[in-house]
Scaffold this active site. Structure first.
Site, PDB file in Angstrom:
ATOM      1  CG  ASP A  23      -1.911  -1.014   1.250  1.00 31.36           C
ATOM      2  OD1 ASP A  23      -1.901  -1.877   0.272  1.00 31.36           O
ATOM      3  OD2 ASP A  23      -2.940  -0.940   2.203  1.00 31.36           O
ATOM      4  CE  LYS A  75      -4.983   1.852   3.327  1.00 33.39           C
ATOM      5  NZ  LYS A  75      -3.796   1.209   3.936  1.00 33.39           N
ATOM      6  CE  LYS A  99      -6.373  -1.552   3.345  1.00 33.80           C
ATOM      7  NZ  LYS A  99      -5.131  -1.921   3.428  1.00 33.80           N
TER       8      LYS A  99
END
Length: 224
Positions: free
Chosen positions: A94, A160, A189
């Site tokens: 990430d 995300k 996400k």
């Protein structure tokens, strides 16, 4: 919308990114992930090798963060961090994009930054995935749209919402916007401030396919 506990658990990245974490905390995190069959544990890069040992053979992935939490490190540093993380056992990375460059609409800078990490991750393990943290709390609607489009263009697998370290976390509105921009093929996400089953279900309904949370055990426990 009805969702089972097991299906929900399989959508959660069980997260511990506090700087004061110690081995005992990571052991507990990984044991919980094994028990509940979470999608992944998300830990800082230092903990990747240890978490990978703890989760060997469990089916739970190790996720880590790069350029975290500000996104203002160099592209070379982010890519190098990603390479080392995958070499040590991470299968999900990430990354925080360059927030300032997004705000200035420097699309070339943002695209190159994301693409470098995506390529670095893929080169180490073709099945590893990259998620791009756009830190929505700092961006207006136009900037969020730009960030999502650039992440998709760069070949990332997910966008995300948040690091959890900014002044705001995931919102249903942001998740819905992100899903609308990236379409059905790319992951979304939701992460940051998600603590209840109700919040999780709302995020999923809005389009999230993965949830980042430190309260995963409590969330599953609250499911009927």
């Amino acid at each position: 919308m009805k969702i089972t506990k097991s299906k929900l658990a399989g959508m959660i990245d069980h997260t511990l990114l506090k700087p004061v974490a110690v081995h005992e905390d990571i052991i507990t995190l990984c044991a919980e992930a094994r028990e509940y069959k979470f999608a992944a544990v998300c830990v800082n890069p230092y903990w990747v090798p240890f978490a990978a040992e703890q989760l060997a053979g469990s089916g739970v992935a190790v996720c880590t963060v790069v350029g975290f939490p500000l996104g203002a490190t160099s592209t070379v540093a982010k890519a190098g961090e990603a390479v080392r993380a995958v070499q040590c056992g991470a299968l999900e990375v990430d990354m925080v994009l360059n927030i300032g460059a997004v705000k200035e609409q420097r699309a070339d800078v943002v695209l190159d930054d994301i693409r470098a990490v995506v390529k670095a991750v893929h080169a180490q393990h073709p099945a590893a995935i990259t998620k791009v943290i756009i830190e929505t709390c700092y961006l207006n609607r136009e900037q969020k749209i730009l960030a999502c489009r650039l992440a998709a263009q760069a070949g990332a697998h997910f966008v995300k919402t948040s690091t959890g370290f900014g002044p705001g976390g995931a919102t249903v509105e942001d998740v819905a916007l992100m899903r609308a921009i990236v379409g059905p093929e790319m992951g979304v996400k939701a992460s940051g401030g998600i603590k209840t089953a109700g919040q999780v279900l709302a995020m999923i309904k809005a389009g999230a396919g993965r949830i980042g949370a430190s309260a995963g055990v409590d969330i599953i426990g609250a499911m009927e």
